[in-house]
Design a protein around this motif. Structure first.
Motif, mmCIF file in Angstrom:
data_model
loop_
_atom_site.group_PDB
_atom_site.id
_atom_site.type_symbol
_atom_site.label_atom_id
_atom_site.label_comp_id
_atom_site.label_asym_id
_atom_site.label_seq_id
_atom_site.Cartn_x
_atom_site.Cartn_y
_atom_site.Cartn_z
ATOM 1 N N MET A 177 0.828 -1.202 0.000
ATOM 2 C CA MET A 177 0.000 0.000 0.000
ATOM 3 C C MET A 177 0.863 1.253 0.000
ATOM 4 O O MET A 177 0.553 2.227 -0.686
ATOM 5 C CB MET A 177 -0.924 -0.003 1.224
ATOM 6 C CG MET A 177 -1.907 1.168 1.249
ATOM 7 S SD MET A 177 -2.991 1.112 2.693
ATOM 8 C CE MET A 177 -3.852 -0.412 2.369
ATOM 9 N N LEU A 178 1.970 1.179 0.778
ATOM 10 C CA LEU A 178 2.880 2.318 0.790
ATOM 11 C C LEU A 178 3.511 2.527 -0.576
ATOM 12 O O LEU A 178 3.665 3.658 -1.051
ATOM 13 C CB LEU A 178 3.964 2.093 1.850
ATOM 14 C CG LEU A 178 4.990 3.215 1.998
ATOM 15 C CD1 LEU A 178 4.311 4.525 2.380
ATOM 16 C CD2 LEU A 178 6.046 2.809 3.027
ATOM 17 N N LEU A 179 3.835 1.416 -1.248
ATOM 18 C CA LEU A 179 4.425 1.506 -2.583
ATOM 19 C C LEU A 179 3.433 2.119 -3.570
ATOM 20 O O LEU A 179 3.795 2.975 -4.391
ATOM 21 C CB LEU A 179 4.863 0.119 -3.049
ATOM 22 C CG LEU A 179 5.510 0.058 -4.440
ATOM 23 C CD1 LEU A 179 6.786 0.904 -4.463
ATOM 24 C CD2 LEU A 179 5.818 -1.387 -4.817
ATOM 25 N N CYS A 180 2.204 1.701 -3.500
ATOM 26 C CA CYS A 180 1.177 2.256 -4.396
ATOM 27 C C CYS A 180 0.968 3.732 -4.118
ATOM 28 O O CYS A 180 0.773 4.531 -5.053
ATOM 29 C CB CYS A 180 -0.136 1.497 -4.214
ATOM 30 S SG CYS A 180 -0.088 -0.198 -4.850
ATOM 31 N N ALA A 181 1.017 4.114 -2.848
ATOM 32 C CA ALA A 181 0.843 5.522 -2.518
ATOM 33 C C ALA A 181 1.999 6.353 -3.058
ATOM 34 O O ALA A 181 1.804 7.444 -3.611
ATOM 35 C CB ALA A 181 0.720 5.700 -1.011
ATOM 36 N N LEU A 182 3.234 5.834 -2.908
ATOM 37 C CA LEU A 182 4.388 6.545 -3.453
ATOM 38 C C LEU A 182 4.300 6.654 -4.970
ATOM 39 O O LEU A 182 4.629 7.687 -5.559
ATOM 40 C CB LEU A 182 5.676 5.849 -3.016
ATOM 41 C CG LEU A 182 5.993 5.909 -1.513
ATOM 42 C CD1 LEU A 182 7.234 5.069 -1.200
ATOM 43 C CD2 LEU A 182 6.214 7.355 -1.081
ATOM 44 N N LEU A 183 3.891 5.547 -5.630
ATOM 45 C CA LEU A 183 3.771 5.565 -7.095
ATOM 46 C C LEU A 183 2.710 6.562 -7.551
ATOM 47 O O LEU A 183 2.907 7.296 -8.529
ATOM 48 C CB LEU A 183 3.435 4.161 -7.594
ATOM 49 C CG LEU A 183 3.318 4.003 -9.110
ATOM 50 C CD1 LEU A 183 4.624 4.383 -9.798
ATOM 51 C CD2 LEU A 183 2.930 2.570 -9.476
#
Length: 292
Positions: free
Chosen positions: A1-7
């Protein structure tokens, strides 16, 4: 989820700072369009089905009403055939002239007069169709008015509701004759100079009397809505409602009444009518004007 938010944050930053993401967005929208269409397909199908069923119900209701109207009119026609035959026999006994069918043409509404104090309209028939000044205009229910000016391809009609329009009428129930005049309101006409003791009632049908020769006799004009007797006044106030659909009708009939026969004297000889008297009688029914 953190990766998707950063992306997602990176893509929004790139979209804000750089223009290279616009063609990418356009291509992605093209790829997503079939998915959006598939997602909206059930909703569109339900809306179409609901509309189709609604139209079908309206058509069924209209069809039922038309069938009932056909049955009613068929019953009236059967009764009318008997009355017509009886009328012919009575006329033969009285040696009276047989009534002839009045020819007509159809017309359609073009425009209405924008003046709120004038009730006039323009129809799509003119001099090339044989229309003439003073010609009666009808709709499916009754008298609408008369032609006041004619051009090559259109004509102007003065409605019975106009305050400057008046015509001779008679009570269909007992034959009493009066003059009815417009009031400037579409739903109200005024019957003039009705004696306080006259036999006229609410609901009486008022028809053209045929006097002055402009309007053929027997066509519906209005129905009495109120009879007011003022104590001490010689005349009663009588209001009537036009039977024609003055504000809703779009199609009309233009009548071609026959020429009135010459008057006969008491001994049977022909009497020449005074032109000034004829003109005065015609002016009672409303002003007319003619265009080139």
């Amino acid at each position: 989820m953190l990766l998707c938010a950063l992306l997602a944050g990176a893509l929004m930053f790139a979209d804000l700072r750089f223009t290279r993401m616009e063609p990418v967005r356009a291509q992605l929208s093209t790829l997503v369009a079939p998915i959006q269409w598939l997602v909206s397909l059930p909703s569109d199908a339900l809306n179409w089905a609901a509309l189709a069923f609604s139209d079908q119900r309206e058509l069924l209701d209209e069809n039922r009403q038309l069938r009932e109207q056909i049955l009613t009119l068929s019953h009236r026609v059967q009764r009318m055939a008997s009355l017509t035959a009886e009328n012919v026999r009575l006329r033969e006994l009285l040696d009276a002239a047989r009534e002839r069918d009045i020819p007509f043409i159809t017309a359609e509404l073009l425009s209405l007069d924008p003046d709120p104090f004038s009730h006039r309209m323009v129809i799509d028939r003119g001099r090339r169709d044989g229309v003439f000044v003073g010609q009666p205009v009808m709709d499916a229910a009754g008298l609408v008015g008369q032609v006041t000016s004619v051009s090559a391809y259109a004509s102007r009609v003065l409605l019975v509701a106009d305050a400057s329009h008046a015509l001779p009428i008679q009570v269909n129930r007992n034959g009493l004759r009066f003059i009815i005049q417009g009031t400037g309101q579409y739903d109200t006409l005024s019957v003039l100079h009705v004696p306080d003791t006259a036999d006229i009632r609410e609901g009486d049908l008022l028809v053209t009397s045929g006097l002055a020769g402009r309007f053929p006799a027997g066509y519906p004009v209005a129905r009495v809505t109120a009879v007011v007797h003022d104590p001490g006044e010689p005349f009663a106030r009588v209001d009537a409602r036009p039977v024609a659909q003055l504000q809703r009708a779009r199609h009309f009939l233009l009548l071609f009444p026959p020429e009135p026969p010459e008057a006969l004297g008491r001994g049977g000889w022909q009497v020449s009518l005074d032109p000034s008297a004829i003109e005065a009688a015609r002016q009672v029914m409303g002003p007319v004007e003619e265009d080139d």
